[in-house]
Scaffold this active site. Sequence first.
Site, PDB file in Angstrom:
ATOM      1  N   CYS A  53      -6.281   4.379  -5.237  1.00 46.02           N
ATOM      2  CA  CYS A  53      -5.322   4.803  -4.091  1.00 46.02           C
ATOM      3  C   CYS A  53      -5.758   6.161  -3.672  1.00 46.02           C
ATOM      4  CB  CYS A  53      -3.649   4.697  -4.575  1.00 46.02           C
ATOM      5  SG  CYS A  53      -2.974   5.594  -3.044  1.00 46.02           S
ATOM      6  N   TYR A 184      -7.708   2.375   7.193  1.00 48.55           N
ATOM      7  CA  TYR A 184      -6.656   1.348   7.283  1.00 48.55           C
ATOM      8  C   TYR A 184      -6.258   0.944   8.462  1.00 48.55           C
ATOM      9  CZ  TYR A 184      -5.663   2.882   2.299  1.00 48.55           C
ATOM     10  OH  TYR A 184      -5.917   3.076   1.116  1.00 48.55           O
TER      11      TYR A 184
HETATM   12  N1  LIG Z   1       2.248   8.681   2.460  1.00 49.04           N
HETATM   13  C1  LIG Z   1       2.012   8.381   1.024  1.00 49.04           C
HETATM   14  C2  LIG Z   1       1.179   7.070   1.331  1.00 49.04           C
HETATM   15  C3  LIG Z   1       1.206   6.322  -0.151  1.00 49.04           C
HETATM   16  C4  LIG Z   1       0.649   5.047   0.220  1.00 49.04           C
HETATM   17  O1  LIG Z   1       0.743   4.444   1.136  1.00 49.04           O
HETATM   18  N2  LIG Z   1       0.002   4.398  -1.023  1.00 49.04           N
HETATM   19  C5  LIG Z   1      -0.180   3.106  -1.049  1.00 49.04           C
HETATM   20  C6  LIG Z   1      -1.370   2.820  -2.013  1.00 49.04           C
HETATM   21  S1  LIG Z   1      -3.009   3.459  -1.126  1.00 49.04           S
HETATM   22  C7  LIG Z   1       0.742   2.090  -1.658  1.00 49.04           C
HETATM   23  O2  LIG Z   1       1.353   2.493  -2.514  1.00 49.04           O
HETATM   24  N3  LIG Z   1       1.123   0.992  -1.089  1.00 49.04           N
HETATM   25  C8  LIG Z   1       1.964   0.002  -1.548  1.00 49.04           C
HETATM   26  C9  LIG Z   1       2.949  -0.540  -0.596  1.00 49.04           C
HETATM   27  O3  LIG Z   1       2.730  -0.263   0.819  1.00 49.04           O
HETATM   28  O4  LIG Z   1       3.525  -1.538  -0.777  1.00 49.04           O
HETATM   29  C10 LIG Z   1       1.172   9.328   0.415  1.00 49.04           C
HETATM   30  O5  LIG Z   1       0.139  10.080   0.861  1.00 49.04           O
HETATM   31  O6  LIG Z   1       1.650   9.859  -0.743  1.00 49.04           O
END
Ligand SMILES: N[C@@H](CCC(=O)N[C@@H](CS)C(=O)NCC(=O)O)C(=O)O
Length: 312
Positions: A53, A184
Site C-alpha cells: 500500500c 487508482y
Molecule cells: N486515506 C487513506 C487511504 C488508505 C487506503 O485506501 N488504503 C488501502 C490500501 S492501499 C486499503 O486499506 N484498502 C482496503 C479497503 O479499501 O478495503 C490514507 O491515506 O491513509
Amino acid sequence: MLVEGQWQRKWDPVQQEDGDGRFIRQSSAFTARIKDARAALEDGLRLYVAYICPWATRTLIARSLLGLEHEVDVKVVEPTLDDFGWKFGPQLGATQSGIDGVEFAHQLYTMTDDRYSGRATVPVLWNIQQGRIINNESADILRILNDDLRPIHQSPINLYPAELRTDIDAFNDRIYDSLNNGVYRAGFATTQQAYSEAVNSVFTCLNDLERHFASNPYAVGGQLTESDIRLFVTLVRFDVAYYGLFKTNLRAIADYPALSAYLERLLKIDAFAKNTRIDHIKAGYYSVKKLNPSGIVPEGPKLDWFSYLDDE
Ligand SMILES: N[C@@H](CCC(=O)N[C@@H](CS)C(=O)NCC(=O)O)C(=O)O
C-alpha cells in the site's frame, strides 16, 4: 467493508463511484493527533501497514527517516486481499497475528468502535495500551510522526519545516488527485470516459514533474520533505503495478530520464529502500480479482533501479 460493526463478506476494491463510473476514495474516520508525545510513547505506539500500500508505505518511510523504529512498533498484513480484507499471516514474512486473537485488520476498527461503518484500511496508527485506533489517515500520520512526536525524537530531519509548508501543501495538492489517486481512478474506472480522464491527468502530471526534476533534486525547496515521500510511493509502484494492472501505459517511469534518476537517488536512501517490498507490491496488486481474475503475477519488468533493493 464494515456496516454497523459487522463485516460484509464480499470485499470489493471499488469503494464508491459516481454516476459516470469514476472511482471515489472514502475519507478517513479517525483523525486524532497526539498532544503529549511522552504519554503516547508510554501507552505504546504501533503502525499497522501493508507493504503493497502506497499510503501505508508513506508512514513507514517517515518512521525510518525520523529514527522512530524503536519507538513505533510495526505489524504487517499479508499483501493479498480476500473476502475478509487485510489479514495477518505468514505470506511473504507478514505478521502472524495483529494482537492476540486478531486475525483481520477490520477487527482493529471494531475494537475501536463496535458500530464502525466503512472500509478497514491501512495504515492505522494504534495506541497499544488503550487498544484503539488513534488515526487512520496517512497524511495525518506523517505529521504526527514528524511534528507531534518531535519532543521524543528531536530528529535533525524535518519533513514539514515551517518555511516550506505552503510549498509542500501546494506540491501535495498538485500530485494527489492527478497522480497518487489518479492511478487508482484509472485502474478502477468503470467507463472508458472515466478511465481516459484519469490516464490523461496521470500523464499531464508526470510530464510536468519530468520538467521539474530536470533541474530540481527534490520536490520542494531543494531538500527532502514529506512531498518526496508522497511522490516516491507512487513512482516506485508505477512500472511494476500500475502500468500493467491499472492500464496507465502511455509511458513507464523508466521512459522519463529525470524521474528515473530521482527514483534511483531516493532508493539509495536506506529508509526508502528497506520499506519498498516489490514482492509484496506485485503479489498484492495482481491479487485484485476484479482487475486480474487469473491472479497471474507478471515476471517483469526488470529495472536497473531495483538493484538497490535487497530482495531483488
Ligand atoms: N486515506 C487513506 C487511504 C488508505 C487506503 O485506501 N488504503 C488501502 C490500501 S492501499 C486499503 O486499506 N484498502 C482496503 C479497503 O479499501 O478495503 C490514507 O491515506 O491513509
